[in-house]
Write a protein that holds these residues in place. Structure first.
Motif, PDB file in Angstrom:
ATOM      1  N   ARG A  99      -6.623  -4.816  -3.021  1.00 51.77           N
ATOM      2  CA  ARG A  99      -6.382  -4.620  -0.840  1.00 51.77           C
ATOM      3  C   ARG A  99      -5.891  -3.500  -0.664  1.00 51.77           C
ATOM      4  N   HIS A 100      -5.841  -2.515  -1.305  1.00 48.68           N
ATOM      5  CA  HIS A 100      -5.372  -1.383  -0.952  1.00 48.68           C
ATOM      6  C   HIS A 100      -6.088   0.091  -2.259  1.00 48.68           C
ATOM      7  N   VAL A 101      -6.367  -0.262  -3.246  1.00 52.55           N
ATOM      8  CA  VAL A 101      -6.755   0.570  -4.393  1.00 52.55           C
ATOM      9  C   VAL A 101      -7.821  -0.332  -4.573  1.00 52.55           C
ATOM     10  N   ASN A 102      -9.097   0.488  -4.644  1.00 52.95           N
ATOM     11  CA  ASN A 102     -10.471   0.132  -5.241  1.00 52.95           C
ATOM     12  C   ASN A 102     -11.146   1.230  -5.044  1.00 52.95           C
ATOM     13  N   ASP A 103     -10.769   1.908  -5.729  1.00 54.94           N
ATOM     14  CA  ASP A 103     -11.855   3.594  -6.069  1.00 54.94           C
ATOM     15  C   ASP A 103     -11.066   3.578  -7.078  1.00 54.94           C
ATOM     16  N   HIS A 104     -11.709   4.663  -8.072  1.00 54.02           N
ATOM     17  CA  HIS A 104     -11.017   5.024  -9.167  1.00 54.02           C
ATOM     18  C   HIS A 104     -10.012   6.374  -8.305  1.00 54.02           C
ATOM     19  N   ARG A 105     -10.229   7.277  -7.457  1.00 56.22           N
ATOM     20  CA  ARG A 105     -10.423   8.186  -7.277  1.00 56.22           C
ATOM     21  C   ARG A 105      -8.933   7.499  -6.719  1.00 56.22           C
ATOM     22  N   ASP A 106      -8.491   6.989  -5.850  1.00 52.41           N
ATOM     23  CA  ASP A 106      -7.364   6.524  -5.246  1.00 52.41           C
ATOM     24  C   ASP A 106      -6.352   6.090  -6.693  1.00 52.41           C
ATOM     25  N   ALA A 107      -6.812   5.484  -7.539  1.00 49.83           N
ATOM     26  CA  ALA A 107      -6.272   4.871  -8.834  1.00 49.83           C
ATOM     27  C   ALA A 107      -5.445   6.457  -9.582  1.00 49.83           C
ATOM     28  N   TRP A 108      -6.536   7.146  -9.788  1.00 49.96           N
ATOM     29  CA  TRP A 108      -6.151   8.424 -10.458  1.00 49.96           C
ATOM     30  C   TRP A 108      -5.347   9.325  -9.608  1.00 49.96           C
ATOM     31  N   GLU A 109      -4.920   9.259  -8.312  1.00 46.65           N
ATOM     32  CA  GLU A 109      -4.658  10.527  -7.661  1.00 46.65           C
ATOM     33  C   GLU A 109      -2.805   9.667  -7.504  1.00 46.65           C
ATOM     34  N   ILE A 110      -2.449   8.122  -7.984  1.00 40.75           N
ATOM     35  CA  ILE A 110      -1.656   7.640  -7.869  1.00 40.75           C
ATOM     36  C   ILE A 110      -1.319   7.557  -9.614  1.00 40.75           C
ATOM     37  N   VAL A 111      -2.160   7.635 -10.462  1.00 46.20           N
ATOM     38  CA  VAL A 111      -1.614   7.987 -11.748  1.00 46.20           C
ATOM     39  C   VAL A 111      -1.464   9.249 -11.639  1.00 46.20           C
ATOM     40  N   ARG A 112      -2.108  10.305 -11.003  1.00 43.32           N
ATOM     41  CA  ARG A 112      -0.949  12.212 -10.592  1.00 43.32           C
ATOM     42  C   ARG A 112      -0.149  12.066 -10.528  1.00 43.32           C
ATOM     43  N   ARG A 113       0.200  11.474  -9.382  1.00 41.48           N
ATOM     44  CA  ARG A 113       1.349  11.698  -8.891  1.00 41.48           C
ATOM     45  C   ARG A 113       2.920  10.868  -9.535  1.00 41.48           C
ATOM     46  N   GLY A 155       0.866  -1.265   0.337  1.00 41.88           N
ATOM     47  CA  GLY A 155      -0.586   0.374   0.029  1.00 41.88           C
ATOM     48  C   GLY A 155       0.868   1.415   0.080  1.00 41.88           C
ATOM     49  N   GLY A 156       0.278   2.188   0.347  1.00 42.47           N
ATOM     50  CA  GLY A 156       1.399   3.989  -0.182  1.00 42.47           C
ATOM     51  C   GLY A 156       0.841   4.787  -1.308  1.00 42.47           C
ATOM     52  N   ILE A 157       0.059   5.773  -1.379  1.00 42.04           N
ATOM     53  CA  ILE A 157       0.015   5.594  -2.601  1.00 42.04           C
ATOM     54  C   ILE A 157       1.414   6.334  -3.115  1.00 42.04           C
ATOM     55  N   ASP A 158       2.022   7.095  -2.601  1.00 45.25           N
ATOM     56  CA  ASP A 158       3.395   7.447  -3.453  1.00 45.25           C
ATOM     57  C   ASP A 158       4.475   5.964  -3.567  1.00 45.25           C
ATOM     58  N   ARG A 159       4.384   4.961  -3.138  1.00 43.17           N
ATOM     59  CA  ARG A 159       5.038   3.625  -3.480  1.00 43.17           C
ATOM     60  C   ARG A 159       4.373   3.284  -4.686  1.00 43.17           C
ATOM     61  N   ALA A 160       3.224   3.223  -4.579  1.00 35.76           N
ATOM     62  CA  ALA A 160       2.306   2.764  -5.997  1.00 35.76           C
ATOM     63  C   ALA A 160       2.692   3.706  -7.235  1.00 35.76           C
ATOM     64  N   ALA A 161       1.927   4.985  -6.615  1.00 36.09           N
ATOM     65  CA  ALA A 161       2.590   5.532  -8.182  1.00 36.09           C
ATOM     66  C   ALA A 161       5.126   6.250  -8.654  1.00 36.09           C
TER      67      ALA A 161
END
Ligand SMILES: O=C(O)c1ccc(O)c(O)c1
Ligand SMILES: [Mg+2]
Length: 629
Positions: free
Chosen positions: A140-154, A108-114
């Motif tokens: 498991r950690h990302v199950n919402d398009h808004r989080d996926a978008w934040e990862i893609v954005r970063r 998990g971790g938005i920045d790690r995924a980014a």
């Protein structure tokens, strides 16, 4: 608009799928790994075959469990990705779908995924490839398009973008309008699927119950409106995992998919008039004002028996066709045609199915617009050479191979009765008060129900009412009504799962989905039943037990009950009104007629009575003492 469909969405092997997908008009495919691994061709061969079908590979998928790993597992994930990139280059596609990880060690971790995606983006860029990231609803950690978008954005890499899938967003009840804040150029791909509303585990629901847009209950149109508002103009692709579809016919599935996709995008265009959507123009859904005629193909003794049945129901042989062996029977606004021609469509329908309904005429607001819309949505036009003095009436092939004609007032097609038919000298034996067709009941395999309902609801201004279970002593039959918005036309679809049900045995005998019964309405069912008795009509007898039960269920007094019982009339009521119905005995091949009266706003079809009616019909069809099949 580029149309696409994932190869998992339809049945068959890869070659059969490609054939069907190309034939119905899609521009591209999402190639599912399993589909191409199972094929014997090399990735290069397969890419070529796809292109030879005039298709493009819009997406390679899925690549799983990539982000959030550490150490060796992370290195291994990158190696796997590089390996798949090689395959993609050979196949000739530039976009990979990475779905959010379900790996037990993913941190998990938005920045790690980014960071993981940015690094993958650099590798992809070197090879001229792109990667789209999709949030699985059960990630498991990302199950919402808004989080996926934040990862893609970063991740902030030109070769990394977002993939949206209507199922994952809508199944989690995420407001699709949140998509409107994502820049369209960072959305790399859009997948569409609908699903029936069932309360179940998300993964299981997604992998087994998705269906085509418009076949389920999710707000797919709202989702797509939000997507087009972003300026996204890439492929719109169906990704349907459905157990039933896996066993279906590739071409019908592909056709349904195409119909559903074009139809939902046409709805989106109408709902968002300020956004330009590159889609061929077509008329909007057409209003249906009634069932203008029902045509039976029949011959010989069957024809005589059918005519006698109509006569006993108060119909009059009102006319004969100017040049064909086609008779018009009429009562109120009901027109029944008995076609005994030995050439042409009715004749081939007779050869295939015996005495059966081969053609239905719908009264619509605009006949030409109806057939234009139907054809734009993939229906086949029906043409039969027009004889001297005949009108050219627009028609299409309906789902089960029968024909639907469209008649309207405006273009004069409604004059067909005076133009093509001459009155007979037949004496009327007396009208029984039947005024119009209440509904036409079509029976089909359960697996075909979605296809038929999509057909009606995408072409016409008609909508589905909730599915009801009809209990046959030998199995379950599901019934779903399709209704014109003003109630002027109703079609019920009955899906049989086993051939031992009344519907199922009809299906087996008629070689395919077909009209099993027609219901006529009256404003006074008691008077109709008495007049029909005088004319020689014998209703389907109901049991004493049925009327005992009615007394317990409803506040009916003894004289009312006695009258119902004497005339074999069944009764139902709900909050909206009450309902009376009686039936003919099953006729040739299991066809039958029903007479109904709706009081106030009763909108159903007497489903609670169906088990008793079916049992009575079966008693009638099975000689006493005969074991059942
Ligand atoms: O069920 C899945 O694993 C799965 C895979 C890829 C997708 O695009 C998806 O929506 C679901
Ligand atoms: Mg998906």
């Amino acid at each position: 608009m580029k149309t696409s469909i994932a190869t998992v969405s339809i049945s068959g092997n890869l070659r059969e799928k490609l054939e069907a997908i190309a034939k119905v008009g899609f521009d591209g495919i999402e190639i599912f790994e399993q589909d191409f691994i199972a094929d014997e061709g090399t990735p290069k061969d397969i890419g070529q075959i796809v292109r030879d079908h005039g298709l493009e590979i819009t997406l390679f998928q899925p690549f799983r469990d990539f982000e959030g790993l550490t150490g060796e597992a992370r290195d291994r994930a990158f190696d796997r990705a590089k390996y798949k990139f090689d395959t993609m280059s050979e196949l000739g596609t530039d976009l990979m779908l990475v779905c959010s990880s379900v790996h037990p060690s993913a941190l998990g971790g938005i920045d790690r995924a980014a960071d993981d995606l940015a690094e993958l983006g650099a590798i992809a860029a070197d090879r001229g490839l792109r990667v789209g990231y999709e949030a699985l609803a059960w990630g498991r950690h990302v199950n919402d398009h808004r989080d996926a978008w934040e990862i893609v954005r970063r991740a902030d890499h030109p070769n990394i973008g977002l993939i949206l899938d209507s199922f994952h967003t809508l199944a989690r009840k995420i407001d699709p309008n949140t998509i409107r804040r994502i820049p369209g150029d960072k959305i790399f791909f859009v997948q569409l699927a609908d699903a029936p509303l069932i309360d179940m585990d998300l993964l299981y629901w997604s992998r087994h119950f998705r269906n085509m847009p418009g076949e389920g209950d999710l707000p797919v149109q709202d989702f797509m409106q939000a997507v087009v508002a972003t300026g996204y103009d890439g492929p719109i692709s169906l990704e349907i995992f459905n157990d039933q579809f896996r066993g279906g016919r590739p071409e019908s599935l592909a056709r349904d998919g195409y119909r559903s996709l074009i139809s939902v995008m046409d709805d989106v265009r109408r709902a968002e008039p300020d956004i330009s959507i590159d889609l061929p123009q077509m008329p909007e859904r057409v209003r249906v004002d009634g069932i203008e005629f029902i045509e039976f193909t029949t011959r010989g003794d069957d024809a005589k028996a059918l005519a006698a049945m109509l006569s006993s129901m108060g119909f009059t042989h009102a006319g004969d066709h100017v040049s064909k062996k086609v008779a018009l029977w009429q009562q109120g606004d009901i027109r029944i045609i008995l076609n005994q021609e030995t050439t042409g469509f009715a004749s081939s329908a007779y050869t295939m199915h015996g005495t059966s309904v081969c053609d239905i005429g719908l009264m619509v607001e605009d006949a030409t617009a109806t057939s234009e819309r139907a054809i734009a949505l993939g229906a086949s036009p029906f043409n039969q050479s027009v004889g001297p003095g005949e009108l050219e009436i627009p028609a299409i092939r309906s789902v089960g191979g029968s024909v639907l004609h469209f008649i309207d007032e405006a273009s004069g097609l409604v004059d067909v009765w005076s133009v093509e038919f001459r009155g007979t000298s037949a004496q009327s034996h007396g009208d029984a008060g039947l005024s119009r067709v209440d509904h036409v009941a079509e029976t089909m395999n359960y697996d075909e129900m979605l296809s038929w309902s999509l057909f009606y609801t995408s072409i016409f201004d008609m909508h589905r009412t909730p599915m009801v279970d009809v209990i046959d002593p030998d199995g379950l039959v599901r019934s779903q009504a399709i209704k014109a918005r003003n109630g002027a036309a109703r079609i019920t679809l009955n899906g049989a799962e086993t051939h031992r049900t009344l519907a199922g045995s009809f299906l087996a005998d008629s070689f395919g989905g077909a009209v099993q019964h027609v219901a006529f309405s009256t404003d006074d069912i008691f008077s109709t039943a008495r007049q029909m008795a005088v004319l020689g009509f014998r209703p389907l007898p109901m049991t004493e037990n049925y009327y005992h039960d009615l007394r317990a269920r409803f506040a009916l007094d003894t004289p009312q009950l006695d009258e119902l019982k004497a005339l074999n009339i069944l009764y139902d009521e709900d909050e909206r009104g009450s309902f009376y119905q009686f039936y003919s005995k099953p006729f040739q091949g299991g066809l039958f007629f029903e007479i109904v009266q709706r009081v106030d706003d009763y909108d159903g079809y007497g489903a609670p009575n169906a088990p008793f009616r079916i049992a009575a019909q079966k008693r009638h069809m099975r000689p006493k003492g005969m074991p059942r099949r």
